[in-house]
Motif scaffolding. Structure first.
Motif, short mmCIF file in Angstrom:
data_model
loop_
_atom_site.label_atom_id
_atom_site.label_comp_id
_atom_site.label_asym_id
_atom_site.label_seq_id
_atom_site.Cartn_x
_atom_site.Cartn_y
_atom_site.Cartn_z
N TRP A 131 0.89 -1.21 0.12
CA TRP A 131 -0.09 0.10 -0.06
C TRP A 131 0.89 1.22 0.19
O TRP A 131 0.35 2.23 -0.54
CB TRP A 131 -0.90 0.26 1.11
N SER A 132 2.14 1.23 0.75
CA SER A 132 2.79 2.50 0.72
C SER A 132 3.90 2.46 -0.23
O SER A 132 4.74 3.40 -0.60
CB SER A 132 3.50 2.44 2.24
N ASN A 133 4.15 1.23 -1.05
CA ASN A 133 5.24 1.13 -2.07
C ASN A 133 4.72 0.38 -3.11
O ASN A 133 5.24 -0.90 -3.43
CB ASN A 133 6.55 0.22 -1.05
N PRO A 134 3.95 0.85 -3.90
CA PRO A 134 3.22 0.11 -5.03
C PRO A 134 4.33 -0.15 -6.12
O PRO A 134 4.20 -1.19 -6.85
CB PRO A 134 2.20 0.89 -5.64
N GLY A 135 5.25 0.74 -6.38
CA GLY A 135 6.20 0.48 -7.38
C GLY A 135 5.79 0.39 -8.96
O GLY A 135 6.23 0.01 -9.61
N THR A 136 4.60 1.06 -9.19
CA THR A 136 3.96 0.73 -10.53
C THR A 136 4.32 1.98 -11.48
O THR A 136 3.93 1.56 -12.69
CB THR A 136 2.56 1.10 -10.24
N PHE A 137 5.06 2.86 -11.22
CA PHE A 137 5.88 3.58 -12.57
C PHE A 137 6.95 2.78 -13.04
O PHE A 137 7.85 2.28 -12.47
CB PHE A 137 6.48 4.83 -11.99
N SER A 138 6.50 2.42 -14.33
CA SER A 138 7.10 1.50 -14.96
C SER A 138 7.73 1.89 -16.25
O SER A 138 7.05 2.53 -17.22
CB SER A 138 6.31 0.20 -15.53
N SER A 165 14.98 8.61 1.53
CA SER A 165 13.70 7.99 1.86
C SER A 165 13.59 6.45 2.23
O SER A 165 14.61 5.79 1.60
CB SER A 165 12.68 8.27 0.53
N VAL A 166 12.94 6.04 3.14
CA VAL A 166 12.99 4.57 3.38
C VAL A 166 11.65 3.96 3.32
O VAL A 166 10.72 4.40 3.82
CB VAL A 166 13.37 4.51 4.99
N TYR A 167 11.77 2.68 2.56
CA TYR A 167 10.61 2.09 2.36
C TYR A 167 10.79 0.53 2.93
O TYR A 167 11.69 -0.16 2.24
CB TYR A 167 9.94 1.87 0.97
N ASP A 168 10.21 0.34 4.03
CA ASP A 168 10.43 -1.19 4.60
C ASP A 168 9.21 -1.43 5.21
O ASP A 168 8.03 -2.12 4.35
CB ASP A 168 11.41 -0.73 5.77
N ASP A 169 8.92 -1.94 6.56
CA ASP A 169 7.84 -2.28 7.13
C ASP A 169 6.85 -0.94 6.94
O ASP A 169 5.51 -1.21 7.18
CB ASP A 169 7.89 -2.82 8.56
N GLY A 170 7.37 0.27 6.98
CA GLY A 170 6.42 1.47 6.60
C GLY A 170 7.25 2.38 5.85
O GLY A 170 7.95 1.78 4.83
N PHE A 171 6.88 3.63 5.81
CA PHE A 171 7.80 4.43 4.98
C PHE A 171 8.26 5.76 5.42
O PHE A 171 7.20 6.12 6.28
CB PHE A 171 7.26 4.59 3.69
N ARG A 172 9.30 6.17 5.51
CA ARG A 172 9.66 7.48 5.93
C ARG A 172 10.20 8.28 4.77
O ARG A 172 11.31 8.11 4.28
CB ARG A 172 10.84 7.42 7.10
N GLN A 173 9.28 9.07 4.19
CA GLN A 173 9.83 9.83 3.14
C GLN A 173 10.44 11.01 3.34
O GLN A 173 9.90 12.00 4.02
CB GLN A 173 8.36 10.07 2.35
N VAL A 174 11.62 11.36 2.58
CA VAL A 174 12.20 12.81 2.60
C VAL A 174 11.55 13.39 1.19
O VAL A 174 11.68 13.15 0.12
CB VAL A 174 13.55 12.61 2.49
N GLU A 175 10.63 14.60 1.37
CA GLU A 175 9.98 15.17 0.64
C GLU A 175 11.01 15.94 -0.28
O GLU A 175 12.11 16.55 0.18
CB GLU A 175 8.86 16.17 1.02
N PHE A 176 10.65 16.09 -1.56
CA PHE A 176 11.44 17.14 -2.41
C PHE A 176 10.54 17.68 -3.27
O PHE A 176 9.21 17.36 -3.57
CB PHE A 176 12.53 16.25 -3.27
#
Length: 638
Positions: A353-360, A476-487
């Motif tokens: 849900w937080s890391n769909p990775g769908t941009f291909s 930015s960290v995507y693991d069990d949750g996500f900690r996103q560094v905004e830009f």
């Protein structure tokens, strides 16, 4: 910044309550409401921020035509998606565009887009009523009028890029306008360009050199931003789409007026070059420069190659108040890092849900980047182009780009730094995600279904095996949750401005102008590449290519597509160059993502054949709008 965003957010809510379907709602809103909006300085400032509202909304990549319809990325079309992601723009290349209900319809704000004519009306309202607040200083008044003119110019330009000839909204029509007065005609492209430039030239003297109050004013117009926008407008006007395009030469409105220029005018390139130079000179006065990465305290020793990769990646993702390359950043932060990130850990695999990775990214994007010699891979005499899809196992010397001991295709080896900064791929090293030891970095494992698993009722996946790594902050960290560094994704950055200038000079003078190579090679040097002439002489099968206008044009175009990939620029560039049909002439392909073994995974699979014809260079006006206003004519070939 928080103050600006909050106030804009309030007005966005107000605007959403208004009807989005009234064609060119150019008559003013309720007069009492307008009087209230300008009763004092604070209310007037709120109204100014409402003029910025659709500029902020346009930062949404999912509804950005240049991002979704460029062919740089494709999006899965058969997923169960509970995030409400708008696929309308991506689906344009699948053939889902129509005049009955156009996708990304900025003409009247339907189908997930924004009504930019309404934004222009707000700017007109502000200029008409700016004298009402008695507590507004003359300096503030001049600046706010300049900002409104800048925004009017931007909104007209955005519409022009999409629709070509558009009606100019120089002022709002009186509230008692007749039906026939509201039935406006489209102005010619040259008239639109002339008016946009006029607005910008009026605005520039009263805009600040830079933002002084970073906390409350970042995102507002400055002199260098306006000069950059002027360069963008004039580069577009000089380019083949609008400069004597024979495909549009006979297009008229119902009075017989020509809507497009009839003949090519080379002087437009000189005017564009001068505008680019003016923006560069203003940037230099502000001490802007190309970004280079400096190690923060939590990162130890980095190889030169990895530092170059981070210089390129962070030229986009560095904080905008600390990035010396940014001329004009989007005010809202980029909200799609999870869509651009592969799942690098076991916990991330189960957190779709937080890391769909769908941009291909299709395989064609991998093919676009140069070899490490700085020339196209199909031109490089030292690079095995014919064997690029054969397998190779990474060795110690490859370890900062491809995981040592991992088997992948030869196409992933011996590439320029921008390739590794921009794309994630099977076996590719991913520096960051909370691991900052270059000898122990994560790497992508894309083969087989396990890497794409997720909750049974929420199947999401990357369908090509390539992710736009460039759109993710390395911290930015995507693991069990996500900690996103905004830009904040740049609208214009200095490297792009350099490449505009090089392009305009080549079109006007040809390769005899030495400044072309000065600015072109500056961008390449940051990427760790030799200059154009040196690289082509040493390594290319076409060593004379930079010595002709046509050859150098091809080099500059590819350089822009590489340097600015995934930054919502290619969609406009390929259109203005009239190269979109060629770029989309082959099927979109990816790897056989469900296969676990390398020899089976690395087999190209066609996802779909993009649909892009001559008519698609411009957006259609909605058919119903033509019925409402018979003085309009439809865009060519729709």
């Amino acid at each position: 910044m928080k103050k600006l965003v909050v106030k804009i957010g309030v007005f966005c809510c107000v605007l959403n309550m208004l009807s989005c379907n009234d064609f060119l709602a150019v008559t003013p809103d309720n007069v009492g409401t307008i009087d209230h909006a300008f009763r004092n300085r604070n209310e007037a400032e709120n109204y100014l921020f409402s003029c910025y509202a659709y500029l902020q909304r346009a930062a949404n990549l999912a509804t950005d035509p240049a991002f979704t319809t460029s062919g740089e990325l494709i999006y899965p079309n058969n997923l169960i998606d509970y995030l409400g992601f708008n696929r309308g723009g991506f689906n344009v290349l699948r053939g889902f565009q129509s005049a009955a209900s156009p996708a990304l319809n900025t003409w009247n704000g339907e189908n997930g887009s924004y009504n930019f004519f309404r934004s222009i009306r707000l700017c007109n309202n502000l200029m008409d009523n700016i004298d009402k607040p008695i507590d507004l200083t003359e300096a503030e008044k001049r600046r706010w009028i300049a900002e409104a003119k800048f925004l009017k110019a931007y909104y007209h330009f955005y519409l022009m890029r999409m629709y070509g000839p558009i009606p100019l909204m120089k002022e709002n029509l009186p509230i008692n306008s007749t039906t026939e007065e509201v039935r406006v005609y489209r102005n010619s492209v040259d008239e639109v360009v002339e008016y946009i430039v006029e607005l910008l030239e009026e605005a520039i003297p009263d805009l600040p050199e830079s933002i002084q109050n970073i906390n409350s004013e970042l995102g507002r117009a400055t002199k260098v931003i306006a000069l950059g926008l002027k360069a963008d407008v004039l580069m577009t006007a000089a380019s083949p789409l609008f400069n004597g395009n024979p495909d549009y030469a006979q297009i008229t409105d119902n009075t017989g007026k020509f809507l497009f220029s009839q003949v090519f005018d080379n002087e437009k390139w000189k005017i564009a070059a001068d505008a680019c130079l003016a923006a560069i000179q203003e940037s230099e006065q502000l001490q802007l420069r190309l970004y280079t990465f400096v190690n923060p305290p939590n990162i130890g020793t980095l190889s030169d190659s990895l530092r170059t990769v981070l210089s390129i990646q962070n030229s986009v993702t560095e904080r905008w108040d600390q990035n010396p390359e940014f001329i004009w950043p989007n005010a809202p932060s980029s909200g799609y890092q999870g869509f651009a990130t592969p799942r690098l850990t076991a916990l991330a695999v189960n957190n779709a849900w937080s890391n769909p990775g769908t941009f291909s990214a299709p395989i064609s994007m991998q093919e676009l980047f140069y070899s490490d010699k700085g020339v196209p891979i199909n031109e490089d005499r030292t690079w095995d182009y014919g064997g690029r899809y054969s397998l190779k196992t990474a060795e110690a010397e490859d370890r900062f780009f491809v995981k040592e001991g991992y088997t992948t295709v030869k196409a992933h080896f011996g590439r320029e730094a921008r390739f590794y900064a921009s794309l994630a791929f099977d076996g590719g090293v991913w520096f960051g995600n909370d691991v900052y030891n270059q000898e122990n970095a994560y790497f992508v494992q894309a083969r087989g279904t396990a890497a794409f698993a997720g909750p049974k009722d929420m199947v999401r996946l990357n369908i090509t095996g390539y992710w736009p790594k460039k759109l993710v902050h390395y911290q930015s960290v995507y693991d069990d949750g996500f900690r996103q560094v905004e830009f904040h994704l740049p609208i214009i950055r200095l490297a792009g401005l350099y490449l505009w200038y090089a392009e305009a000079l080549n079109e006007y003078y040809g390769p005899t102008n030495e400044e072309i190579f000065l600015y072109l090679d500056a961008v390449r040097e940051r990427a760790g590449l030799e200059g154009v002439r040196e690289a082509w002489t040493k390594y290319s099968r076409i060593p004379n290519k930079p010595n002709t206008k046509e050859g150098l044009r091809s080099i500059i175009h590819q350089e822009r597509r590489i340097e600015l990939c995934f930054e919502a620029r290619a969609g406009w560039d390929l259109r203005r160059w009239k190269e979109m049909q060629e770029a989309l002439s082959e099927p979109f392909q990816g790897w056989s993502i469900y296969q676990g073994q390398a020899e089976n995974y690395y087999r190209p699979v066609t996802q779909f054949m993009p649909i892009f014809g001559l008519k698609d260079y411009l957006w259609p006006i909605k058919s119903y709008d033509l019925i409402q206003n018979p003085n309009l004519v439809q865009n060519p070939y729709w």
